[in-house]
Design a protein around this motif. Structure first.
Motif, PDB file in Angstrom:
ATOM      1  N   ALA A  93       0.825  -1.203   0.000  1.00  0.00           N
ATOM      2  CA  ALA A  93       0.000   0.000   0.000  1.00  0.00           C
ATOM      3  C   ALA A  93       0.862   1.258   0.000  1.00  0.00           C
ATOM      4  O   ALA A  93       0.514   2.269  -0.633  1.00  0.00           O
ATOM      5  CB  ALA A  93      -0.934  -0.002   1.206  1.00  0.00           C
ATOM      6  N   LYS A  94       1.996   1.191   0.708  1.00  0.00           N
ATOM      7  CA  LYS A  94       2.893   2.338   0.727  1.00  0.00           C
ATOM      8  C   LYS A  94       3.666   2.469  -0.585  1.00  0.00           C
ATOM      9  O   LYS A  94       3.958   3.581  -1.040  1.00  0.00           O
ATOM     10  CB  LYS A  94       3.878   2.219   1.899  1.00  0.00           C
ATOM     11  N   ALA A  95       4.020   1.357  -1.184  1.00  0.00           N
ATOM     12  CA  ALA A  95       4.844   1.392  -2.393  1.00  0.00           C
ATOM     13  C   ALA A  95       4.026   1.603  -3.654  1.00  0.00           C
ATOM     14  O   ALA A  95       4.566   2.075  -4.663  1.00  0.00           O
ATOM     15  CB  ALA A  95       5.638   0.090  -2.522  1.00  0.00           C
ATOM     16  N   ARG A  96       2.731   1.277  -3.629  1.00  0.00           N
ATOM     17  CA  ARG A  96       1.926   1.345  -4.846  1.00  0.00           C
ATOM     18  C   ARG A  96       1.881   2.742  -5.463  1.00  0.00           C
ATOM     19  O   ARG A  96       2.033   2.865  -6.701  1.00  0.00           O
ATOM     20  CB  ARG A  96       0.507   0.858  -4.548  1.00  0.00           C
ATOM     21  N   PRO A  97       1.706   3.830  -4.687  1.00  0.00           N
ATOM     22  CA  PRO A  97       1.713   5.157  -5.335  1.00  0.00           C
ATOM     23  C   PRO A  97       3.009   5.448  -6.077  1.00  0.00           C
ATOM     24  O   PRO A  97       2.994   6.019  -7.170  1.00  0.00           O
ATOM     25  CB  PRO A  97       1.500   6.118  -4.165  1.00  0.00           C
ATOM     26  N   TRP A  98       4.143   5.032  -5.490  1.00  0.00           N
ATOM     27  CA  TRP A  98       5.420   5.291  -6.145  1.00  0.00           C
ATOM     28  C   TRP A  98       5.581   4.432  -7.396  1.00  0.00           C
ATOM     29  O   TRP A  98       6.174   4.884  -8.381  1.00  0.00           O
ATOM     30  CB  TRP A  98       6.567   5.034  -5.172  1.00  0.00           C
ATOM     31  N   VAL A  99       5.046   3.211  -7.351  1.00  0.00           N
ATOM     32  CA  VAL A  99       5.106   2.357  -8.542  1.00  0.00           C
ATOM     33  C   VAL A  99       4.285   2.970  -9.673  1.00  0.00           C
ATOM     34  O   VAL A  99       4.695   2.977 -10.839  1.00  0.00           O
ATOM     35  CB  VAL A  99       4.601   0.940  -8.207  1.00  0.00           C
ATOM     36  N   LEU A 100       3.110   3.521  -9.328  1.00  0.00           N
ATOM     37  CA  LEU A 100       2.267   4.141 -10.343  1.00  0.00           C
ATOM     38  C   LEU A 100       2.883   5.434 -10.875  1.00  0.00           C
ATOM     39  O   LEU A 100       2.716   5.782 -12.042  1.00  0.00           O
ATOM     40  CB  LEU A 100       0.879   4.421  -9.761  1.00  0.00           C
ATOM     41  N   LEU A 101       3.587   6.152  -9.999  1.00  0.00           N
ATOM     42  CA  LEU A 101       4.198   7.410 -10.414  1.00  0.00           C
ATOM     43  C   LEU A 101       5.541   7.221 -11.108  1.00  0.00           C
ATOM     44  O   LEU A 101       6.051   8.172 -11.729  1.00  0.00           O
ATOM     45  CB  LEU A 101       4.400   8.328  -9.198  1.00  0.00           C
TER      46      LEU A 101
ATOM     47  N   ALA B 138      12.444  13.157 -14.947  1.00  0.00           N
ATOM     48  CA  ALA B 138      13.877  13.174 -14.652  1.00  0.00           C
ATOM     49  C   ALA B 138      14.692  13.308 -15.928  1.00  0.00           C
ATOM     50  O   ALA B 138      15.701  14.025 -15.975  1.00  0.00           O
ATOM     51  CB  ALA B 138      14.269  11.903 -13.891  1.00  0.00           C
ATOM     52  N   GLY B 139      14.245  12.611 -16.987  1.00  0.00           N
ATOM     53  CA  GLY B 139      14.965  12.697 -18.242  1.00  0.00           C
ATOM     54  C   GLY B 139      14.825  14.043 -18.921  1.00  0.00           C
ATOM     55  O   GLY B 139      15.775  14.555 -19.534  1.00  0.00           O
ATOM     56  N   LEU B 140      13.641  14.654 -18.792  1.00  0.00           N
ATOM     57  CA  LEU B 140      13.382  15.914 -19.477  1.00  0.00           C
ATOM     58  C   LEU B 140      13.815  17.143 -18.675  1.00  0.00           C
ATOM     59  O   LEU B 140      14.130  18.182 -19.270  1.00  0.00           O
ATOM     60  CB  LEU B 140      11.889  16.043 -19.801  1.00  0.00           C
ATOM     61  N   MET B 141      13.846  17.037 -17.343  1.00  0.00           N
ATOM     62  CA  MET B 141      14.118  18.207 -16.513  1.00  0.00           C
ATOM     63  C   MET B 141      15.370  18.038 -15.653  1.00  0.00           C
ATOM     64  O   MET B 141      16.205  18.942 -15.609  1.00  0.00           O
ATOM     65  CB  MET B 141      12.910  18.490 -15.621  1.00  0.00           C
TER      66      MET B 141
ATOM     67  N   PRO C  84       6.731   5.751 -13.899  1.00  0.00           N
ATOM     68  CA  PRO C  84       6.934   6.129 -15.320  1.00  0.00           C
ATOM     69  C   PRO C  84       6.976   7.639 -15.530  1.00  0.00           C
ATOM     70  O   PRO C  84       7.851   8.151 -16.245  1.00  0.00           O
ATOM     71  CB  PRO C  84       5.721   5.503 -16.018  1.00  0.00           C
ATOM     72  N   GLY C  85       6.054   8.354 -14.900  1.00  0.00           N
ATOM     73  CA  GLY C  85       6.053   9.806 -15.048  1.00  0.00           C
ATOM     74  C   GLY C  85       7.285  10.447 -14.438  1.00  0.00           C
ATOM     75  O   GLY C  85       7.850  11.393 -14.999  1.00  0.00           O
TER      76      GLY C  85
END
Length: 325
Positions: free
Chosen positions: A33-41, A49-52, A43-44
């Motif tokens: 439950a704690k890791a799921r938001p970071w897993v979903l975020l 990180a690559g663009l900015m 890719p973005g």
């Protein structure tokens, strides 16, 4: 008399009791439950990180080099450490021209933009719904106008030969001949101030208006019945209620006005020919692409970025405090 034997707890194949199995499952669920938001975020965040983030890292690496046309042609780095930063911080231009122009202009522009936007918001709050919609739509045109377009419009207005401002002063007999308002530091930044305020006040007006519509009318009417004037009602009822709104618009306006570039660079003399009107963003650009000192220009850009990061941290902390309240 028979002895009653206590039940023996059953065990799993791994030798664990059912309670411990349930506890392990609960722990895994909480971890997921704690890791799921970071897993979903993820890719973005990777794309951002690559663009900015990576370009920021590259700018910082360039700021540590004596990077010019030779390094561009050869592709070989020439690291000199923090010499570019030392040169920038010990340069008299930074302290006598660039920093006063940047900080002073930002302070005046933020105050003027917020004050004018607040006055317009108070006016809109007194209008009917129909006229409020019409006037709000009209002023948002100024906010939607690109900065480049607005800059050229104000340049034309104050043009020395064909500008309508000089023509009006000549007709009134206030000047004897055409005046170039872009050669003087104070008149130059007065024009930039008009440009920036004209472009920025609609955002403040609409934002403050949204807060004004939520202020209790009963409190304002009760204060008016008690003899409180408009000025006192504003500072004792409206302003404390809209304090979070004002903190947001002030900090955002500070960030925007601190890194003004197009409104200065596109004005006559703002591209570096008039050194007295340089600000931090334009100075970085002129040193990089005008003098081919990309390393020194990158160091100036990093300094500007650090200042903006500091302002952004203040902005985020203010938002967090408002959430706690």
């Amino acid at each position: 008399m028979s002895m009653v034997q206590a039940p023996v707890p059953t065990t799993t194949e791994a030798g664990q009791t059912p309670a411990s199995v349930a506890g392990g499952r609960k722990s895994r669920v909480l971890t997921w439950a704690k890791a799921r938001p970071w897993v979903l975020l993820a890719p973005g965040l990777i794309i951002l990180a690559g663009l900015m983030l990576w370009p920021l890292v590259q700018v910082f690496l360039y700021s540590l080099q004596d990077y010019g046309l030779r390094e561009i042609n050869t592709g070989e780095p020439n690291f000199i450490g923090f010499e570019n930063y030392i040169e920038a911080l010990t340069n008299s231009t930074l302290w006598s021209v660039v920093l006063p122009n940047t900080v002073g202009f930002a302070a005046v522009a933020v105050f003027t933009t917020v004050a004018l936007g607040t006055l317009v918001a108070l006016l809109l709050a007194r209008l009917s719904t129909l006229w409020r919609t019409i006037v709000s739509s009209c002023i948002m045109i100024a906010w939607a106008m690109p900065a480049v377009t607005g800059t050229y419009v104000w340049t034309f207005i104050f043009d020395a030969d064909k500008g309508i401002f000089n023509a009006m002063l000549l007709d009134l007999g206030l000047i004897d001949g055409p005046v170039n308002w872009f050669t003087n530091q104070w008149s130059f930044y007065a024009i930039v101030l008009l440009n920036v305020v004209h472009h920025g006040f609609p955002f403040v007006a609409v934002t403050v208006l949204a807060g004004l519509l939520g202020v209790s009318k009963e409190m304002l009417e009760a204060a008016a019945l008690d003899g409180a004037g408009a000025w006192r009602r504003f500072w004792q009822i409206i302003f404390p209620t809209l304090r979070p709104v004002f903190s947001v618009v002030i900090i955002l306006s500070t960030i925007w006005d601190f890194k003004v570039f197009a409104q200065v660079y596109l004005m006559p003399g703002g591209s570096g020919s008039n050194r007295t009107v340089l600000n931090l963003g334009v100075w970085s650009y002129v040193e990089s692409f005008g003098q081919n000192r990309y390393g020194f220009g990158a160091a100036l850009a990093v300094l500007l970025t650090l200042v903006l990061i500091g302002i952004t941290i203040v902005y985020i902390r203010s938002l967090m405090k408002e959430d706690e309240l």
